[in-house]
Design a protein around this motif. Structure first.
Motif, PDB file in Angstrom:
ATOM      1  N   LYS A 612     -19.865  14.854 131.017  1.00  0.00           N
ATOM      2  CA  LYS A 612     -20.478  13.663 130.922  1.00  0.00           C
ATOM      3  C   LYS A 612     -19.356  12.617 130.531  1.00  0.00           C
ATOM      4  N   PHE A 613     -18.897  13.241 129.166  1.00  0.00           N
ATOM      5  CA  PHE A 613     -17.770  12.045 128.555  1.00  0.00           C
ATOM      6  C   PHE A 613     -16.672  11.918 129.402  1.00  0.00           C
ATOM      7  N   LEU A 614     -16.146  13.018 130.111  1.00  0.00           N
ATOM      8  CA  LEU A 614     -14.919  12.990 130.862  1.00  0.00           C
ATOM      9  C   LEU A 614     -15.614  11.982 132.204  1.00  0.00           C
ATOM     10  N   ASP A 615     -16.566  12.168 132.880  1.00  0.00           N
ATOM     11  CA  ASP A 615     -16.998  11.483 134.122  1.00  0.00           C
ATOM     12  C   ASP A 615     -17.077  10.003 133.721  1.00  0.00           C
ATOM     13  N   THR A 616     -17.536   9.728 132.334  1.00  0.00           N
ATOM     14  CA  THR A 616     -17.721   8.272 131.904  1.00  0.00           C
ATOM     15  C   THR A 616     -16.277   7.487 131.826  1.00  0.00           C
ATOM     16  N   ASN A 617     -15.393   8.380 131.103  1.00  0.00           N
ATOM     17  CA  ASN A 617     -14.121   7.729 130.660  1.00  0.00           C
ATOM     18  C   ASN A 617     -12.961   7.680 131.556  1.00  0.00           C
ATOM     19  N   MET A 618     -13.069   8.960 132.522  1.00  0.00           N
ATOM     20  CA  MET A 618     -12.032   9.158 133.325  1.00  0.00           C
ATOM     21  C   MET A 618     -12.503   8.299 134.566  1.00  0.00           C
ATOM     22  N   ARG A 619     -13.580   8.297 135.163  1.00  0.00           N
ATOM     23  CA  ARG A 619     -14.211   7.637 136.114  1.00  0.00           C
ATOM     24  C   ARG A 619     -13.649   8.243 137.547  1.00  0.00           C
ATOM     25  N   VAL A 620     -13.970   9.656 137.309  1.00  0.00           N
ATOM     26  CA  VAL A 620     -13.654  10.523 138.577  1.00  0.00           C
ATOM     27  C   VAL A 620     -14.697  10.230 139.491  1.00  0.00           C
ATOM     28  N   LYS A 621     -14.344   9.731 140.670  1.00  0.00           N
ATOM     29  CA  LYS A 621     -15.166   9.717 141.947  1.00  0.00           C
ATOM     30  C   LYS A 621     -15.893  10.939 142.342  1.00  0.00           C
ATOM     31  N   GLN A 622     -17.069  10.925 142.351  1.00  0.00           N
ATOM     32  CA  GLN A 622     -17.947  12.307 142.952  1.00  0.00           C
ATOM     33  C   GLN A 622     -17.604  12.261 144.205  1.00  0.00           C
TER      34      GLN A 622
END
Length: 622
Positions: A612-622
């Motif tokens: 979750k932390f990396l998804d939020t802060n790196m904004r990697v698109k699904q």
């Protein structure tokens, strides 16, 4: 919602997204060993989220659950010569060590001893008395490890070798008697030898801590022994040494590119069978035709896998072997030499499908001062090799005998690559395996050239357009956690965020609060890291606890409350200060955990939070 994301399977970047639990669940079977008589296989297996001991008869294949602990997992276990198993249990809540013995014939368990804040390891089994094992423990003095003879039938403990205060390692002969010891004053290291139990130890080798002599086993010829040594050479070699004089008799094998880091040894024949080292990939050189033939057989049946011998019976007819790749956590096998038969015993994690995972590729680059630095890159499947989000993973403590990143299966690396990140692992100066000069070049550089090597690697990835400069995270444990905090403190804008596991935040307290058993090595830590008195300015300049004002990037911190190396009150205050500086911090302190989270539930939460932390802060698109 986060749990639903973590435990569902979906497609990301054309690759199957593997659930968190499949990467980090407790191994299905692990720590395989074989009884000295070759009649039984033993292993650890989960029972109610705790590792317990199981024993399988090779005669009929029946499996017996030998223990059923639900409070704490087994710690280590060992076979004796009379079909007894000795094992320990780390009771984290009370900081107790419990030592048990299990009789295979009756499957009866009995408690041998309990000790508070005690560390124990088995040194050797005694052939002439199968009920006796030699154990090293600090039960009488927390700062001093002595060797005792433990009767596993009666529980009686007798002193065998009293430590004068500077002994750090003990090396038995083939009968289990200790004839070589290593001593250290923190700077100089000494090998001492005695002919038998009734003779005094005498110094035969003395080296500065930068130089290594590591005894392996006696050769069976005179009083010579095999050792790994970098005396008068840069790369550690396999040598033979005369124990009476300490003089090197001959060099058996050396590699000009890397340190010899391991050997396989036959106790029956008093012979080294192969030497191993690591360059880009693990390597072996066979010194025994018989063992070379056995490995040729393994390689024919397990093509493409790295193979290691884990254990063998006393007759050296039956072997436990482990196979793995960078994309497969591997399996364990029983090899029966007389039958030339290989039988699979169990997978470490059968949920993992290697073709869904990612290749770990060796890389190298030049640091800003020209030093060649090696490491590994793992690219996600289905992604172009340019402009990708990167997670930098510096390894932990740089000064141990096996302090480096290596090629092989790493669940954290594969988890991150599966989530779409390039994973960058750096073997910065100070890492082992690359020779004495490279290793010692990292001394007193934890906040200097070591960090510069990491930064230079990130800049190299940006320059060659592998990394998206706006999507770089740094993630480490221990001293690797310090590197993560250092990176976001002193290189603002380089990293989007940092993840820290049991990280070092203050080198003053890290050195001052070393556990009692580490005291003999304290002077060496002064030489490798820094002396809190004479190097105070340097340690203050690099310790993150003094630089909360420099940290702006979001942080995710995990810590076990029972980690003996951690100062929890200081860490709590560090987090409070970060909040005062308006730094986004998520902090997870887990009771009844040490540095590494052994509870499967805690591990699942940790890696779900990391995702979750990396998804939020790196904004990697699904």
């Amino acid at each position: 919602m986060a749990m639903a994301i973590a435990f569902s399977s979906c497609m990301r970047n054309g690759a199957v997204q593997i659930p968190v639990n499949e990467f980090f669940k407790t191994p299905q079977k692990s720590a395989f060993k074989i009884s000295p008589d070759g009649k039984y296989i033993s292993y650890l297996k989960p029972y109610k989220d705790r590792l317990n001991l199981f024993v399988q008869s090779l005669a009929d294949g029946n499996e017996h659950m030998a223990t059923s602990f639900t409070d704490y997992s087994l710690h280590d276990y060992y076979w004796t010569y009379n079909d007894q198993l000795v094992f320990s249990q780390d009771v984290i809540a009370t900081d107790q060590l419990k030592i048990f013995a299990l009789d295979i014939a009756t499957m009866k368990l009995h408690l041998l001893m309990t000790g508070n804040k005690v560390r124990m390891r088995v040194i050797s089994r005694i052939k002439e008395d199968p009920n006796i094992i030699n154990v090293a423990m600090n039960k009488d003095d927390p700062t001093r490890t002595d060797v005792y003879r433990l009767n596993i039938k009666t529980g009686e403990i007798k002193s065998y070798l009293v430590n004068p205060g500077n002994f750090t390692e003990w090396f038995p002969d083939s009968d289990g008697k200790i004839r070589l010891v290593k001593a250290s004053d923190g700077v100089n290291e000494t090998i001492l030898y005695r002919a038998d139990d009734n003779s005094p130890f005498k110094q035969v080798i003395t080296n500065n801590f930068k130089t290594r002599v590591e005894p392996i086993a006696f050769t069976g010829i005179k009083n010579n022994f095999y050792a790994l040594s970098n005396v008068n050479r840069d790369k550690t070699a396999l040598v033979e040494i005369d124990a009476e004089t300490g003089k090197e008799v001959k060099e058996i094998y050396a590699n000009s590119n890397a340190d010899i880091m391991g050997v396989e040894y036959s106790k029956n024949r008093h012979k080294v069978e192969y030497a191993s080292w690591e360059e880009a990939y693990p390597q072996k050189h066979f010194l025994d035709k018989c063992m070379a033939g056995i490995y040729k057989n393994f390689e024919a049946q397990l093509k493409g896998y790295e193979i290691k011998i884990i254990d063998r019976d006393s007759s050296e007819n039956k072997f436990i072997i482990n196979s793995y790749t960078d994309r497969d956590p591997g399996a364990f096998y029983l090899f029966e030499r007389k039958k030339c038969k290989l039988t699979k015993l169990g997978d470490i994690n059968s949920s993992i499908k290697p073709d869904e995972l990612c290749a770990m590729k060796p890389i190298s680059y030049n640091a800003s001062d020209g030093t060649l630095i090696n490491g590994y890159l793992t690219f996600p499947q289905g992604r172009d090799s340019t402009n990708l989000p990167v997670v930098v993973m510096p390894h932990d403590w740089p000064y141990g005998p096996m302090s480096r990143n290596s090629w092989g299966y790493n669940p954290e690396v594969q988890f991150l690559a599966n989530r779409g990140y390039v994973v960058f692992q750096v073997n910065y100066r100070g890492s082992t395996g690359y020779g004495k000069a490279f290793h010692s070049a990292g001394f007193k550089q934890v906040g200097g050239k070591i960090q510069q090597d990491i930064t230079d690697g990130v800049n190299w990835l940006i320059a060659n357009k592998t990394a998206n400069p706006k999507k770089i995270a740094i993630f480490g444990g221990g001293v690797g956690g310090f590197s993560a905090l250092y990176g976001v403190s002193f290189h603002p804008g380089l990293y989007n965020c940092a993840i820290v596991q049991y990280g070092v935040i203050n080198f003053f307290t890290y050195i001052k609060d070393v556990p009692p058993f580490f005291k003999p090595s304290l002077q060496m830590m002064y030489e490798m890291v820094g002396n809190p008195e004479t190097d105070a300015d340097q340690l203050r300049a690099i310790s993150p606890v003094f630089h909360t004002d420099k940290i702006k990037a979001p942080l995710l911190i995990f810590q076990g409350a029972k980690d003996p190396r951690a100062n929890i009150s200081e860490l709590n205050q560090f987090v409070i200060e970060l909040h005062k500086q308006n730094v986004p911090v998520s902090y997870f302190l887990k009771e009844n955990e040490r540095a590494f989270f052994k509870s499967e539930r805690n591990r699942m939460q940790m890696y779900t939070e990391i995702e979750k932390f990396l998804d939020t802060n790196m904004r990697v698109k699904q």
